[in-house]
Scaffold this motif. Structure first.
Motif, short mmCIF file in Angstrom:
data_model
loop_
_atom_site.label_atom_id
_atom_site.label_comp_id
_atom_site.label_asym_id
_atom_site.label_seq_id
_atom_site.Cartn_x
_atom_site.Cartn_y
_atom_site.Cartn_z
N HIS A 583 0.83 -1.21 0.00
CA HIS A 583 0.00 0.00 0.00
C HIS A 583 0.87 1.26 0.00
N ARG A 584 1.92 1.26 0.81
CA ARG A 584 2.76 2.45 0.90
C ARG A 584 3.62 2.63 -0.36
N LEU A 585 4.03 1.52 -0.98
CA LEU A 585 4.77 1.65 -2.24
C LEU A 585 3.88 2.24 -3.32
N GLN A 586 2.63 1.80 -3.35
CA GLN A 586 1.69 2.38 -4.31
C GLN A 586 1.49 3.87 -4.02
N GLN A 587 1.46 4.22 -2.69
CA GLN A 587 1.28 5.62 -2.31
C GLN A 587 2.47 6.47 -2.79
N ILE A 588 3.69 5.91 -2.70
CA ILE A 588 4.87 6.65 -3.16
C ILE A 588 4.73 6.98 -4.65
N VAL A 589 4.41 5.96 -5.45
CA VAL A 589 4.29 6.16 -6.89
C VAL A 589 3.15 7.11 -7.20
N TRP A 590 2.02 6.95 -6.49
CA TRP A 590 0.86 7.83 -6.73
C TRP A 590 1.20 9.28 -6.41
N ASN A 591 1.92 9.50 -5.30
CA ASN A 591 2.30 10.86 -4.92
C ASN A 591 3.15 11.51 -6.01
N LEU A 592 4.14 10.77 -6.54
CA LEU A 592 5.01 11.33 -7.57
C LEU A 592 4.23 11.60 -8.86
N LEU A 593 3.36 10.65 -9.25
CA LEU A 593 2.61 10.82 -10.50
C LEU A 593 1.59 11.95 -10.38
N SER A 594 0.85 11.98 -9.25
CA SER A 594 -0.17 13.01 -9.09
C SER A 594 0.47 14.39 -9.01
N ASN A 595 1.63 14.48 -8.36
CA ASN A 595 2.33 15.77 -8.30
C ASN A 595 2.76 16.21 -9.69
N ALA A 596 3.25 15.25 -10.50
CA ALA A 596 3.68 15.58 -11.87
C ALA A 596 2.50 16.01 -12.72
N VAL A 597 1.35 15.29 -12.61
CA VAL A 597 0.17 15.64 -13.40
C VAL A 597 -0.35 17.02 -13.01
N LYS A 598 -0.33 17.33 -11.69
CA LYS A 598 -0.88 18.60 -11.21
C LYS A 598 -0.13 19.79 -11.79
N PHE A 599 1.22 19.66 -11.96
CA PHE A 599 2.02 20.80 -12.41
C PHE A 599 2.37 20.72 -13.90
N THR A 600 1.73 19.78 -14.62
CA THR A 600 1.96 19.69 -16.06
C THR A 600 0.77 20.30 -16.79
N PRO A 601 0.98 21.23 -17.68
CA PRO A 601 -0.14 21.87 -18.38
C PRO A 601 -0.78 20.90 -19.37
N SER A 602 -2.01 21.27 -19.81
CA SER A 602 -2.74 20.44 -20.78
C SER A 602 -1.93 20.31 -22.06
N GLY A 603 -1.88 19.08 -22.57
CA GLY A 603 -1.09 18.81 -23.76
C GLY A 603 0.32 18.35 -23.44
N GLY A 604 0.68 18.39 -22.17
CA GLY A 604 2.01 17.94 -21.76
C GLY A 604 2.03 16.45 -21.52
N SER A 605 3.16 15.97 -21.00
CA SER A 605 3.30 14.53 -20.79
C SER A 605 4.05 14.26 -19.49
N VAL A 606 3.76 13.10 -18.92
CA VAL A 606 4.45 12.59 -17.74
C VAL A 606 4.99 11.22 -18.11
N ARG A 607 6.29 11.04 -17.90
CA ARG A 607 6.92 9.76 -18.30
C ARG A 607 7.41 9.05 -17.05
N LEU A 608 7.03 7.76 -16.93
CA LEU A 608 7.47 6.93 -15.81
C LEU A 608 8.32 5.79 -16.35
N LYS A 609 9.48 5.56 -15.71
CA LYS A 609 10.37 4.49 -16.15
C LYS A 609 10.79 3.67 -14.95
N LEU A 610 10.68 2.33 -15.08
CA LEU A 610 11.12 1.40 -14.04
C LEU A 610 12.20 0.51 -14.63
N GLU A 611 13.36 0.46 -13.96
CA GLU A 611 14.47 -0.36 -14.45
C GLU A 611 15.19 -0.99 -13.27
#
Length: 704
Positions: A583-611
């Motif tokens: 649950h907390r690992l999902q919360q970490i990823v959600w926090n980073l993604l939601s923060n990125a989406v909030k500050f990205t204007p319409s038409g922009g992009s958010v890229r996530l990479k796992l390696e």
């Protein structure tokens, strides 16, 4: 009849030593012959007879000992007196070697000029007497050969001999120095009048007695060639005598001495006076330093405006401790300009008009930058114009520093809590102005200034923290009231019972959406509270990180689609599990993604990479939003810190998601980092987790 001059051979490979010997012996009126080497000395001896040879020991090609050995091989010069001079070969074996070659004396440099002069005079006189005796002997032989000599001639010869004895007595009686002639048993044969005048013993009292029976401390019978000792006079007083001895080939010893009692007394009094003056000056300086520190401490504690305080402290040090002062402080981009205070207002204006840059003071002569780098104080005792010109390449700044007066200085660091925050320099136009005492004093001043600067910094940080909390509370009130107002509004509409089914469904949807938003805000606040109090609990178990990432993506995608933000994913296949709370690992990823989406204007992009690399799982989130300014980047994970103020907010939220994400990552043993090339260029957040598995546990409580 003019007295015949005798020849004295001076042998030394240094011309300055030959000149010095000539100057010392020139007024004796004898023929002084220079020989710049041992070979030249032997060449002179082939054609000329000398009364005395003064021979340097240390010479190239052929040294003094070898030269003496060759001199002694010739019958004509076998008995010529030799006085060795040396500044190097002072060891006992060298002294013995010199005497073994027939030397009459062995003097080490530096020697007392009067001693050498008196010895030369004595040997010149002895040579003259020897020549006279030779001539007289030849005359007697001639008289015997001729078998005729009148009593009158014999009487004349006796008169001449008596005259010579009288001459020697006159010399001894009128000599200002003590002269004592000792036989091979160290018994006194003859003493000069100065002996009686200085020490009180007459010729009759000392004749035939060992010198040691009168002066136990004199010591001429031991191996010393010269020394200074206290000799006890007949009246019980002590006189300090500087003496030296000369051994003759006949095993006799000539002891010469000078009374230096009064001279030593004057020197001791002068030394006492100098020490007293130095102690008084040091006491006055210590008092001034103490007063300066007291006043400086008062000024530093009275204000939190550190720049004004530094200028005040600099002026306070003038002119008691320095002619002028400079201060350099560390800034984000480098080192700040100097704050300069000078005793002369016109020169201070010159210094402010022509800026002295830190790079002008980066050499070995003016190591201001080096003090910044090492934190080690520097004492510059004497700075020459040549050294200054080599360090300061700019001609205008070089002339300015010369005008200000820069001959000595102390440069000490201003030590902050974690690093060097600046340097302060005290400068004098006088060379050798500062010693280690002033350096210690300057370090004490710098410690007090550093403490004041640190207090000012902490005060500003406390003000910033207080302001941040005030803004957070205002933001919290606004964020909680916004969904609550929406809920209350729709409830009032429903109570009116005048709505259709579509409006009712819309009302329930809005109430649910706002209730969830308020629940998320409250949950974030509870997480912060748990983190602060150390009560955050994790259910640790082996977790496939890709599962947590996919779940977070599913939660964020509707919001991204509604805003027109494109989500891009690059998920590598799992190569193992990590130990964590799903649950907390999902919360970490959600926090980073939601923060990125909030500050990205319409038409922009958010890229996530796992390696996965080298036993680590690395998650990177990059967006095309407005980015993070360099000033705010160090505080991006701090609680209650937001780049936008209440008056300039364009996005909702409490600004806690990144702070919560950092704590959750650290509780999982990971590391989270943020980077940005500046505003308008988008940030990048990266999280690294170690790849390890542990047995499942019920809960892990953080200890922060």
């Amino acid at each position: 009849m003019t007295e015949e001059k005798v020849s004295i051979l001076l042998v030394d490979d240094h011309i300055e030593n030959l000149v010095a010997l000539e100057a010392l012996l020139s007024d004796l009126g004898q023929n002084l012959v220079r020989a710049p080497s041992g070979i030249d000395a032997l060449r002179f001896l082939l054609h000329q007879e000398f009364a005395l040879i003064i021979l340097d020991v240390d010479m190239p090609s052929i040294d003094g000992f070898e030269t003496a050995a060759l001199i002694r091989e010739r019958e004509k010069s076998r008995h010529t007196p030799i006085i060795f001079l040396t500044a190097v070969n002072k060891a006992e074996q060298h002294v013995f070697k010199g005497y073994s070659l027939g030397a009459v004396d062995y003097l080490t440099k530096p020697f007392v000029p009067e001693i050498l002069r008196s010895k030369v005079v004595a040997f010149v006189e002895l040579h003259k007497k020897k020549e006279q005796v030779k001539r007289q002997t030849g005359l007697l032989q001639q008289m015997v050969a001729e078998l005729a000599s009148s009593n009158d001639e014999i009487r004349k010869l006796n008169v001449a001999l008596q005259s010579e004895r009288d001459f020697v007595s006159t010399v001894l009686d009128n000599a200002g120095s003590i002269i004592v002639v000792l036989d091979s048993q160290q018994k006194i044969i003859r003493a000069s009048r100065a002996f009686e005048r200085i020490l009180g013993y007459s010729q009759e009292e000392v004749a035939g007695s060992p010198l040691s029976s009168f002066f136990v401390s004199a010591g001429p019978w031991n191996d010393l060639v010269q020394a200074e000792n206290y000799w006890t006079a007949k009246d019980g007083t002590s006189r300090l005598i500087a003496w030296s001895k000369t051994a003759l080939a006949s095993n006799h010893v000539i002891l010469t001495g000078n009374d230096i009692t009064e001279r030593r007394r004057v020197e001791e009094q002068r030394e006492k006076f100098i020490r007293a003056e130095a102690a008084r000056a040091e006491a006055e300086a210590a008092e001034k330093r103490a007063a300066f520190l007291a006043e400086a401490s008062t000024l530093l504690s009275a204000t939190l405006d550190y720049e004004r305080t530094l200028i005040t402290i600099s002026r306070l040090a003038i002119p008691t401790f320095a002619d002028w002062c400079f201060v350099y402080l560390r800034q984000d981009e480098g080192i700040s300009s100097a704050l300069i205070a000078h005793a002369d207002p016109q020169k201070e204006g010159l210094a402010q008009q022509i800026e002295i840059r830190p790079e002008d003071l980066s050499g070995n002569t003016l190591p201001v930058v080096r003090v910044f780098q090492t934190g080690t104080p520097e004492l510059l005792a004497d700075i020459t114009d040549e050294e200054l010109s080599e360090t300061v390449k700019d001609p205008q700044n070089y002339e300015a520093l010369k005008e200000l007066g820069l001959r000595s200085a102390v440069v000490v660091p201003l030590q902050g809590r974690h690093s060097i925050i600046g340097v302060i320099g005290f400068v004098s136009a006088r060379p050798a102005r500062y010693t280690s005492t002033e350096l210690i004093f300057a370090q004490d001043v710098s410690r007090r200034i550093s403490l004041a600067l640190e207090n000012a910094r902490l005060y500003r940080e406390a003000q910033e923290a207080s302001r941040a909390k005030d803004e957070f509370l205002a933001t919290l009130s606004h964020e909680l009231r916004t969904p609550l107002n929406a809920i209350l509004g729709w409830i009032q509409i429903l109570r009116a019972k005048r709505v259709d089914e579509i409006t009712t469904a819309r009302a329930f949807e809005a109430i649910e959406r706002n209730a969830k938003a308020q629940a998320e805000l409250i949950e974030d606040m509870l997480d912060v509270s748990r983190i602060i109090t150390g009560r955050l609990r994790l259910e640790m178990q082996p977790v496939r990180l890709s599962s947590a990432v996919e779940a977070a993506l599913d939660s964020v995608r509707p919001t991204a689609d509604a805003k027109g933000v494109r989500l891009e994913c690059d998920l590598a296949s799992d190569t193992g599990s990590i130990s964590g709370d799903p649950h907390r690992l999902q919360q970490i990823v959600w926090n980073l993604l939601s923060n990125a989406v909030k500050f990205t204007p319409s038409g922009g992009s958010v890229r996530l990479k796992l390696e996965y690399t080298e036993g680590q799982a690395r998650l990177t989130v990059t967006d095309t939003g407005k980015g993070i300014s360099p000033q705010f980047l160090p505080y991006v994970f701090d609680r209650f810190r937001q780049a936008e103020t209440m008056s300039s907010r364009t996005a909702s939220g409490l600004g806690l998601v990144l702070s919560i994400a950092r704590h959750l990552v650290e509780l999982h043993g990971g590391v989270i980092e943020a980077s940005s090339e500046g505003e308008g260029r988008g940030p990048t957040f990266s999280v690294t987790f170690p790849m390890r598995e542990i047995l499942p546990v019920t809960a892990v409580q953080n200890a922060s």
